[in-house]
Write a protein that holds these residues in place. Sequence first.
Motif, PDB file in Angstrom:
ATOM      1  N   LEU A   1       0.728  -1.348  -0.036  1.00 15.59           N
ATOM      2  CA  LEU A   1      -0.188   0.057   0.028  1.00 15.59           C
ATOM      3  C   LEU A   1       0.911   1.585  -0.143  1.00 15.59           C
ATOM      4  N   PRO A   2       1.821   1.481   0.793  1.00 15.35           N
ATOM      5  CA  PRO A   2       2.559   2.583   0.628  1.00 15.35           C
ATOM      6  C   PRO A   2       3.359   2.859  -0.801  1.00 15.35           C
TER       7      PRO A   2
ATOM      8  N   LEU B   1       8.429   4.577 -11.930  1.00 19.18           N
ATOM      9  CA  LEU B   1       8.026   5.376 -10.703  1.00 19.18           C
ATOM     10  C   LEU B   1       8.142   4.341  -9.510  1.00 19.18           C
ATOM     11  N   CYS B   2       7.498   3.159  -9.683  1.00 23.04           N
ATOM     12  CA  CYS B   2       7.627   2.273  -8.831  1.00 23.04           C
ATOM     13  C   CYS B   2       9.166   1.937  -8.341  1.00 23.04           C
ATOM     14  N   ARG B   3      10.040   1.685  -9.241  1.00 25.34           N
ATOM     15  CA  ARG B   3      11.263   1.480  -8.794  1.00 25.34           C
ATOM     16  C   ARG B   3      11.788   2.727  -8.341  1.00 25.34           C
ATOM     17  N   SER B   4      11.655   3.799  -8.665  1.00 20.83           N
ATOM     18  CA  SER B   4      12.309   5.063  -7.919  1.00 20.83           C
ATOM     19  C   SER B   4      11.484   5.464  -6.659  1.00 20.83           C
ATOM     20  N   PHE B   5      10.349   5.112  -6.400  1.00 24.13           N
ATOM     21  CA  PHE B   5       9.883   5.517  -5.252  1.00 24.13           C
ATOM     22  C   PHE B   5       9.545   4.472  -4.196  1.00 24.13           C
ATOM     23  N   ALA B   6       9.723   3.276  -4.543  1.00 26.87           N
ATOM     24  CA  ALA B   6       9.502   2.069  -3.510  1.00 26.87           C
ATOM     25  C   ALA B   6      10.278   2.302  -1.997  1.00 26.87           C
ATOM     26  N   ALA B   7      11.635   2.615  -2.193  1.00 31.94           N
ATOM     27  CA  ALA B   7      12.279   2.906  -0.829  1.00 31.94           C
ATOM     28  C   ALA B   7      11.666   3.941  -0.131  1.00 31.94           C
TER      29      ALA B   7
ATOM     30  N   ALA C   1       8.992   5.521  -0.429  1.00 31.91           N
ATOM     31  CA  ALA C   1       7.654   5.232   0.214  1.00 31.91           C
ATOM     32  C   ALA C   1       7.748   4.414   1.350  1.00 31.91           C
ATOM     33  N   LEU C   2       8.479   3.304   1.313  1.00 32.00           N
ATOM     34  CA  LEU C   2       8.284   2.633   2.784  1.00 32.00           C
ATOM     35  C   LEU C   2       9.116   3.237   3.877  1.00 32.00           C
TER      36      LEU C   2
END
Length: 143
Positions: free
Chosen positions: A70-71, A98-104, A106-107
């Motif tokens: 979710l985050p 964007l998922c690769r760049s914002f995953a860390a 966001a968590l």
Amino acid sequence: MPFLQDLSPTDEARSPLWASFATLADQVERLVLVNVGWALQLMPGLVALAFPELPTWLRVALALYSATALPIATAVLYALAAEACRGQHVDLGLAMELCRSFAAPALRVLAPLYGTFGVLVWLLVVVRGITPLTTALTLALLL
């Protein structure tokens, strides 16, 4: 105030609601699909809450998936909306990038917020028979 208007000389004045639709006019369906994808990340956690007869290990696994996904999905949702407002075409490739760049990030940033909220919801489920504690936890959720 002219700096608040989104007008060019050939445009007509629009209310803020219609101006946002005009900005995203050709991508509304894509952004609705992105929101549906975000909501699907909640489904395992909702199944874990809705079916207490499921094995405990399965409920924990479903809740952990939602707590982790979710985050990241929220960060991607907001980033895709920002890119769409900048005029970039929203597609699956952009979402994956964007998922690769914002995953860390966001968590690191959103997970504590969602984690606190999730713990309060689980406590409400567990202590539903103790009225003063349930009331205090509901107040904490609302605040």
